[in-house]
Scaffold this motif. Structure first.
Motif, short mmCIF file in Angstrom:
data_model
loop_
_atom_site.label_atom_id
_atom_site.label_comp_id
_atom_site.label_asym_id
_atom_site.label_seq_id
_atom_site.Cartn_x
_atom_site.Cartn_y
_atom_site.Cartn_z
N VAL A 83 -4.60 19.27 3.97
CA VAL A 83 -5.05 18.26 4.82
C VAL A 83 -6.70 18.01 4.59
O VAL A 83 -6.96 16.68 4.47
CB VAL A 83 -5.11 18.90 6.29
CG1 VAL A 83 -5.98 17.97 7.33
CG2 VAL A 83 -3.87 18.99 6.80
N PRO A 84 -7.52 18.73 4.10
CA PRO A 84 -8.76 18.48 3.73
C PRO A 84 -8.94 17.59 2.48
O PRO A 84 -9.61 16.43 2.45
CB PRO A 84 -9.58 19.56 3.31
CG PRO A 84 -8.85 20.60 4.21
CD PRO A 84 -7.51 20.11 4.18
N LEU A 85 -7.93 17.74 1.46
CA LEU A 85 -7.80 16.81 0.48
C LEU A 85 -7.47 15.55 0.81
O LEU A 85 -8.00 14.31 0.49
CB LEU A 85 -7.00 17.42 -0.69
CG LEU A 85 -6.58 16.84 -1.89
CD1 LEU A 85 -8.02 16.71 -2.86
CD2 LEU A 85 -5.51 17.41 -2.67
N ALA A 86 -6.57 15.35 1.72
CA ALA A 86 -5.79 14.15 2.21
C ALA A 86 -6.99 13.53 2.82
O ALA A 86 -6.86 12.03 2.76
CB ALA A 86 -4.72 14.59 3.07
N VAL A 87 -7.84 14.25 3.57
CA VAL A 87 -8.95 13.39 4.57
C VAL A 87 -9.86 12.92 3.32
O VAL A 87 -10.27 11.61 3.84
CB VAL A 87 -9.47 14.30 5.27
CG1 VAL A 87 -11.09 13.90 5.83
CG2 VAL A 87 -8.83 14.80 6.51
N LEU B 228 -6.12 -3.17 9.23
CA LEU B 228 -6.08 -2.67 7.84
C LEU B 228 -6.36 -1.17 7.65
O LEU B 228 -5.76 -0.39 6.99
CB LEU B 228 -7.06 -3.44 6.88
CG LEU B 228 -6.67 -4.85 6.94
CD1 LEU B 228 -7.88 -5.61 6.29
CD2 LEU B 228 -5.33 -4.96 6.24
N CYS B 229 -7.37 -0.73 8.39
CA CYS B 229 -7.84 0.74 8.62
C CYS B 229 -6.87 1.84 9.06
O CYS B 229 -6.24 2.65 8.46
CB CYS B 229 -9.21 0.89 9.30
SG CYS B 229 -10.74 0.49 8.44
N LEU B 230 -6.08 1.19 10.11
CA LEU B 230 -5.08 1.91 10.88
C LEU B 230 -3.88 1.87 9.89
O LEU B 230 -3.15 2.86 9.75
CB LEU B 230 -4.46 1.39 12.08
CG LEU B 230 -5.48 1.40 13.22
CD1 LEU B 230 -5.23 0.63 14.29
CD2 LEU B 230 -5.59 2.99 13.67
N ILE B 231 -3.69 0.73 9.24
CA ILE B 231 -2.43 0.98 8.16
C ILE B 231 -2.74 1.98 7.09
O ILE B 231 -2.06 2.68 6.51
CB ILE B 231 -2.34 -0.46 7.60
CG1 ILE B 231 -1.72 -1.55 8.47
CG2 ILE B 231 -1.42 -0.57 6.19
CD1 ILE B 231 -1.49 -2.81 8.10
N ILE B 232 -3.95 1.89 6.50
CA ILE B 232 -4.14 2.99 5.32
C ILE B 232 -4.17 4.45 5.96
O ILE B 232 -3.60 5.12 5.19
CB ILE B 232 -5.75 2.86 4.92
CG1 ILE B 232 -5.73 1.38 4.00
CG2 ILE B 232 -6.32 3.63 4.03
CD1 ILE B 232 -6.92 0.71 3.63
N VAL B 233 -4.59 4.77 7.12
CA VAL B 233 -4.60 6.06 7.62
C VAL B 233 -3.18 6.15 8.02
O VAL B 233 -2.77 7.51 7.35
CB VAL B 233 -5.61 6.09 8.98
CG1 VAL B 233 -5.32 7.34 9.47
CG2 VAL B 233 -6.91 5.88 8.58
N GLY B 234 -2.42 5.41 8.53
CA GLY B 234 -1.24 5.89 8.73
C GLY B 234 -0.07 6.12 7.78
O GLY B 234 0.52 6.96 7.59
N VAL B 235 -0.27 5.34 6.67
CA VAL B 235 0.55 5.22 5.41
C VAL B 235 0.15 6.49 4.75
O VAL B 235 0.94 7.50 4.35
CB VAL B 235 0.61 4.00 4.64
CG1 VAL B 235 1.06 4.36 3.27
CG2 VAL B 235 0.94 2.69 5.34
N PHE C 218 0.88 -1.17 0.01
CA PHE C 218 0.00 0.06 -0.01
C PHE C 218 0.92 1.19 0.09
O PHE C 218 0.45 2.22 -0.64
CB PHE C 218 -0.88 -0.04 1.32
CG PHE C 218 -1.82 1.38 1.10
CD1 PHE C 218 -3.05 1.42 0.60
CD2 PHE C 218 -1.63 1.96 2.05
CE1 PHE C 218 -3.77 2.26 0.56
CE2 PHE C 218 -2.40 3.54 2.21
CZ PHE C 218 -3.38 3.54 1.24
N ALA C 219 1.95 1.27 0.70
CA ALA C 219 2.91 2.32 0.84
C ALA C 219 3.39 2.56 -0.46
O ALA C 219 3.29 3.57 -0.92
CB ALA C 219 3.89 2.20 1.92
N ALA C 220 3.98 1.66 -1.11
CA ALA C 220 4.52 1.76 -2.45
C ALA C 220 3.34 2.44 -3.51
O ALA C 220 3.85 3.29 -4.38
CB ALA C 220 4.97 0.40 -2.97
N SER C 221 2.21 1.96 -3.38
CA SER C 221 1.31 2.37 -4.51
C SER C 221 0.89 3.77 -4.06
O SER C 221 0.76 4.56 -5.05
CB SER C 221 -0.08 1.51 -4.08
OG SER C 221 -0.91 2.29 -4.68
#
Length: 201
Positions: free
Chosen positions: A38-42, A148-155, A11-14
Motif C-alpha cells: 500500500v505505501p508503495l502504491a500511495v 481526472l484525479c479520481l480516475i487516476i486514484v480509482g484505476v 490510463f488503465a491500459a497503461s
C-alpha cells in the motif's frame, strides 16, 4: 465517446501493463503480503497525480527534461529496489519481525513509488500526449480536474489491489518452508528486475 471514459481506458491500459511499477508492487506484495504494498502504491499514485497536474497546467515540457534531479531520483529508486530484492533473496524462507523498521519502511516505500513515477520520462509524455486529445485543457475546470484525479486514484487502486490479491493468493497456497523460500526468491528477483527496469527505462 465520453472523453473521461477514453482517458480512463487509456490510463488503465497503461497502468496495468507490466513495467517497473507493477513489478515493484507485485514483488512487495509477494514478499510482505498485499497490505505491505500500500505505501508503495500511495507513492506511485501521488507521482501520477503530480505529473497529470504538471501536464494540465502546461509544465509538461519542463518535466519532460529529466535533468540531474530526475536522474538522481531514478538512480536512487533503482538502487533501493535492487537492495530490497537482494535482502529478500538473502532472507528467503526466514520469518522476519514485521514491526522491525515498519514505519521507516513505509515512508521509504512511499518515497520509492513517488521517485519511480516522477523519474520516468515516458510517464510524463503519456499525459502530454493524451490529455489534449481527450480534454480541452484551455477550459479545464476544477470539477474536470477532480474527475481526472479520481480516475487516476480509482484505476491505480484497482490495479494495485488486483496484483496484491494475486500475490496474496500465491502466498496462502505456498506455505511450506521450501515453498515460502521459493516465493521469497521470486519476490526478490522481481524487485531486482524492477530496479533494472527503472535504471534503464
Amino acid at each position: 465517446m465520453n472523453p473521461y471514459l477514453v482517458f480512463a481506458l487509456a490510463f488503465a491500459a497503461s497502468a496495468a501493463a507490466p513495467g517497473p511499477e507493477v513489478a515493484a508492487l507485485l514483488g512487495r506484495a509477494l514478499s510482505g503480503g498485499m497490505w505491505s504494498s500500500v505505501p508503495l502504491a500511495v507513492g506511485i499514485v501521488s507521482g501520477k497525480l503530480l505529473l497529470m497536474t504538471a501536464a494540465a497546467i502546461g509544465l509538461g515540457a519542463l518535466a519532460a527534461l529529466p535533468g540531474p534531479f530526475f536522474l538522481l531520483l531514478k538512480i536512487l529508486g533503482a538502487v533501493y529496489l535492487f537492495w530490497l530484492g537482494i535482502r529478500r533473496w538473502r532472507n528467503a524462507g526466514r520469518i522476519l519481525d514485521p514491526n522491525a523498521g515498519a514505519k521507516s519502511s513505509r515512508v521509504a516505500d512511499a518515497g520509492l513509488g513517488l521517485a519511480m513515477t516522477l523519474s520516468n520520462p515516458m510517464a510524463v509524455m503519456f499525459y502530454i500526449a493524451l490529455l489534449p486529445t481527450v480534454i480541452d485543457l484551455r477550459g479545464l475546470s476544477m470539477s474536470s480536474y477532480a474527475v481526472l484525479c479520481l480516475i487516476i486514484v480509482g484505476v491505480m487502486s484497482a490495479v494495485a489491489l488486483s496484483y496484491g490479491m494475486a500475490a496474496e493468493t500465491a502466498r496462502k497456497y505456498l506455505t511450506s518452508p521450501a515453498q515460502k523460500a521459493m516465493v521469497d526468491c521470486v519476490a526478490g528477483g522481481i524487485m531486482m528486475g524492477a530496479g533494472v527496469l527503472v535504471a534503464f527505462s
